[in-house]
Design a protein around this motif. Structure first.
Motif, mmCIF file in Angstrom:
data_model
loop_
_atom_site.group_PDB
_atom_site.id
_atom_site.type_symbol
_atom_site.label_atom_id
_atom_site.label_comp_id
_atom_site.label_asym_id
_atom_site.label_seq_id
_atom_site.Cartn_x
_atom_site.Cartn_y
_atom_site.Cartn_z
ATOM 1 N N MET A 87 7.565 -18.704 27.899
ATOM 2 C CA MET A 87 8.258 -17.451 28.175
ATOM 3 C C MET A 87 8.352 -17.235 29.681
ATOM 4 O O MET A 87 7.424 -17.545 30.419
ATOM 5 C CB MET A 87 7.525 -16.272 27.516
ATOM 6 C CG MET A 87 8.053 -14.919 27.936
ATOM 7 S SD MET A 87 7.450 -13.566 26.928
ATOM 8 C CE MET A 87 8.422 -13.833 25.453
ATOM 9 N N GLN A 88 9.507 -16.725 30.099
ATOM 10 C CA GLN A 88 9.717 -16.485 31.529
ATOM 11 C C GLN A 88 8.745 -15.438 32.054
ATOM 12 O O GLN A 88 8.554 -14.392 31.453
ATOM 13 C CB GLN A 88 11.155 -16.023 31.772
ATOM 14 C CG GLN A 88 11.485 -15.803 33.241
ATOM 15 C CD GLN A 88 12.901 -15.277 33.437
ATOM 16 O OE1 GLN A 88 13.555 -14.906 32.480
ATOM 17 N NE2 GLN A 88 13.358 -15.253 34.666
ATOM 18 N N HIS A 144 7.665 -20.840 19.053
ATOM 19 C CA HIS A 144 8.295 -21.417 20.238
ATOM 20 C C HIS A 144 9.716 -20.888 20.415
ATOM 21 O O HIS A 144 10.162 -20.610 21.530
ATOM 22 C CB HIS A 144 8.305 -22.940 20.109
ATOM 23 C CG HIS A 144 8.694 -23.650 21.366
ATOM 24 N ND1 HIS A 144 7.961 -23.549 22.535
ATOM 25 C CD2 HIS A 144 9.756 -24.460 21.651
ATOM 26 C CE1 HIS A 144 8.545 -24.272 23.479
ATOM 27 N NE2 HIS A 144 9.639 -24.827 22.971
ATOM 28 N N ILE A 145 10.423 -20.727 19.300
ATOM 29 C CA ILE A 145 11.784 -20.188 19.367
ATOM 30 C C ILE A 145 11.756 -18.731 19.830
ATOM 31 O O ILE A 145 12.574 -18.298 20.651
ATOM 32 C CB ILE A 145 12.472 -20.305 17.990
ATOM 33 C CG1 ILE A 145 12.691 -21.781 17.640
ATOM 34 C CG2 ILE A 145 13.805 -19.556 17.989
ATOM 35 C CD1 ILE A 145 13.214 -22.001 16.239
ATOM 36 N N ASP A 203 9.700 -17.379 21.784
ATOM 37 C CA ASP A 203 9.368 -17.315 23.214
ATOM 38 C C ASP A 203 10.593 -17.471 24.108
ATOM 39 O O ASP A 203 10.542 -17.123 25.291
ATOM 40 C CB ASP A 203 8.337 -18.390 23.569
ATOM 41 C CG ASP A 203 6.951 -18.058 23.037
ATOM 42 O OD1 ASP A 203 6.714 -16.863 22.756
ATOM 43 O OD2 ASP A 203 6.120 -18.974 22.901
ATOM 44 N N TYR A 204 11.670 -17.996 23.559
ATOM 45 C CA TYR A 204 12.884 -18.160 24.366
ATOM 46 C C TYR A 204 13.584 -16.830 24.629
ATOM 47 O O TYR A 204 14.354 -16.700 25.580
ATOM 48 C CB TYR A 204 13.856 -19.125 23.675
ATOM 49 C CG TYR A 204 13.552 -20.576 23.933
ATOM 50 C CD1 TYR A 204 13.786 -21.138 25.188
ATOM 51 C CD2 TYR A 204 13.025 -21.387 22.931
ATOM 52 C CE1 TYR A 204 13.508 -22.470 25.442
ATOM 53 C CE2 TYR A 204 12.735 -22.714 23.171
ATOM 54 C CZ TYR A 204 12.977 -23.257 24.426
ATOM 55 O OH TYR A 204 12.687 -24.578 24.680
ATOM 56 N N ILE A 205 13.348 -15.849 23.772
ATOM 57 C CA ILE A 205 13.976 -14.538 23.969
ATOM 58 C C ILE A 205 13.274 -13.843 25.131
ATOM 59 O O ILE A 205 12.047 -13.739 25.150
ATOM 60 C CB ILE A 205 13.864 -13.683 22.692
ATOM 61 C CG1 ILE A 205 14.516 -14.401 21.517
ATOM 62 C CG2 ILE A 205 14.495 -12.308 22.905
ATOM 63 C CD1 ILE A 205 14.362 -13.679 20.194
#
Length: 358
Positions: A1-2, A292-293, A295-297
């Motif tokens: 995550m950013q 994991h998906i 975490d991309y949001i």
């Protein structure tokens, strides 16, 4: 995550390379203040349109649909209209307190904004008593309402202010108990620690029945705390014209109007923090690919999305249930919510001591 902390740290280092540390901190404070004002204004415009659209949907109407595409510019038009309205000067009032009251209401909500976890590394201030600071700042708003009602020298405004004071002071107890219940589960009053403790699962799932009860109590009490229907007795139009802000006009009335919607966002944001992980994505233990998906949001989207959804519940309350009488309102708090909240706090302590929340 950013991690937005990388960006903020790089900006801090950039300022330090150009100027002394005190000047760098001053510039950062100015930038943060301007950013808060911008976010404050944009959220207020969004929430005004958001409620009008949801209200229209509940009542089988279209809502604003003329100004701009799909009526998106209606709130902007209303903002310019209220900015150019004349500030009417009244006689026989306490002019200083009359002018001070709306600013107290705005300052209270702005200070609460500073503690909200907007994203990963995107929190203005985080310290070990963050939740206590949030509760203290939120209680300042009632002072502005009481001052507005008393300084206006109007019987309707005074009745509205006294109703609001009794209502907000009463329901703050239930809000405080719900918040303390979740602090017991988190083991910390730091906003950052509360978010981090929900990395594996949100508290609404980890806290079992006690967290669910605390959430229901918090949403009811939070609705009353923001003076929204069915708890809108301080502004009961059929009885008190506009309640405590009857005598206000122009931008001063606009401050009360904006503060109501921003307090709605704050109540929803705190509910997101305490029960749904704040900016923390939805993680399910053992589902690594799914996690994991998620975490991309971006974390900002998670926080704002949760707050907006929870706000829809509070807005739905207003346009669904009839207004309560003052005796019903206070009976609900003192006879039901407060005892249940006290019992629920003890239940959460038992759950934590027995380790059932892990």
């Amino acid at each position: 995550m950013q991690d937005f902390g990388i960006i903020t740290n790089s900006i801090h280092e950039f300022f330090l390379s150009l100027m002394p540390s005190w000047a760098a901190v001053l510039c950062e404070c100015i930038i943060i203040g301007l950013g808060l004002l911008l976010v404050y204004s944009v959220l207020a415009l969004f929430y005004i349109l958001y409620e009008r659209k949801l209200c229209a949907y509940v009542q089988c109407r279209l809502g604003p649909n003329r100004v701009g595409p799909w009526g998106l510019l209606q709130s902007v038009a209303d903002m310019f209209k209220i900015l150019i309205k004349e500030l009417i000067e009244l006689r026989h009032i306490d002019k200083f307190l009359f002018a001070l009251a709306p600013y107290l209401v705005i300052i209270a909500s702005m200070m609460c904004f500073a503690v909200l976890p907007w994203g990963n590394g995107l929190q203005i201030i985080d310290f070990n008593i963050g939740i206590f600071f949030l509760l203290a700042c939120s209680s300042i708003g009632v002072l502005g309402i009481l001052l507005a009602g008393w300084s206006s020298n109007n019987k309707f405004t005074l009745i509205g202010a006294l109703r609001s004071g009794a209502q907000m002071v009463s329901y703050e107890l239930s809000i405080g108990l719900s918040v303390i219940t979740m602090v017991v589960l988190a083991g910390s009053m730091s906003v950052g620690d509360i978010v981090a403790a929900q990395a594996d699962a949100w508290f609404i799932f980890k806290g079992h029945i006690a967290a669910l009860i605390a959430f229901v109590i918090y949403m009811i009490a939070g609705t009353a705390e923001t003076n929204r229907g069915p708890f809108d007795l301080p502004e009961a139009e059929s009885e008190l014209t506009a309640g405590y802000h009857t005598e206000y006009s122009g931008i001063h009335f606009g401050f009360f109007y904006l503060a109501e919607y921003l307090n709605l966002f704050i109540v929803s944001g705190v509910a997101s923090l305490l029960f749904f992980g704040g900016w923390m994505p939805l993680h399910i233990p053992g589902w690594e690919a799914f996690n994991h998906i998620m975490d991309y949001i971006p974390s900002v989207i998670w926080f704002l999305g949760k707050a907006v959804v929870l706000s829809a519940i509070i807005i739905w309350f207003k346009w669904t249930f009839p207004r309560l009488r003052i005796d019903q309102l206070l009976s609900l708090e003192w006879k039901y919510l407060l005892p249940i909240g006290l019992f629920n706090l003890v239940l959460m302590v038992v759950i934590v001591l027995l380790g059932w929340h892990i």
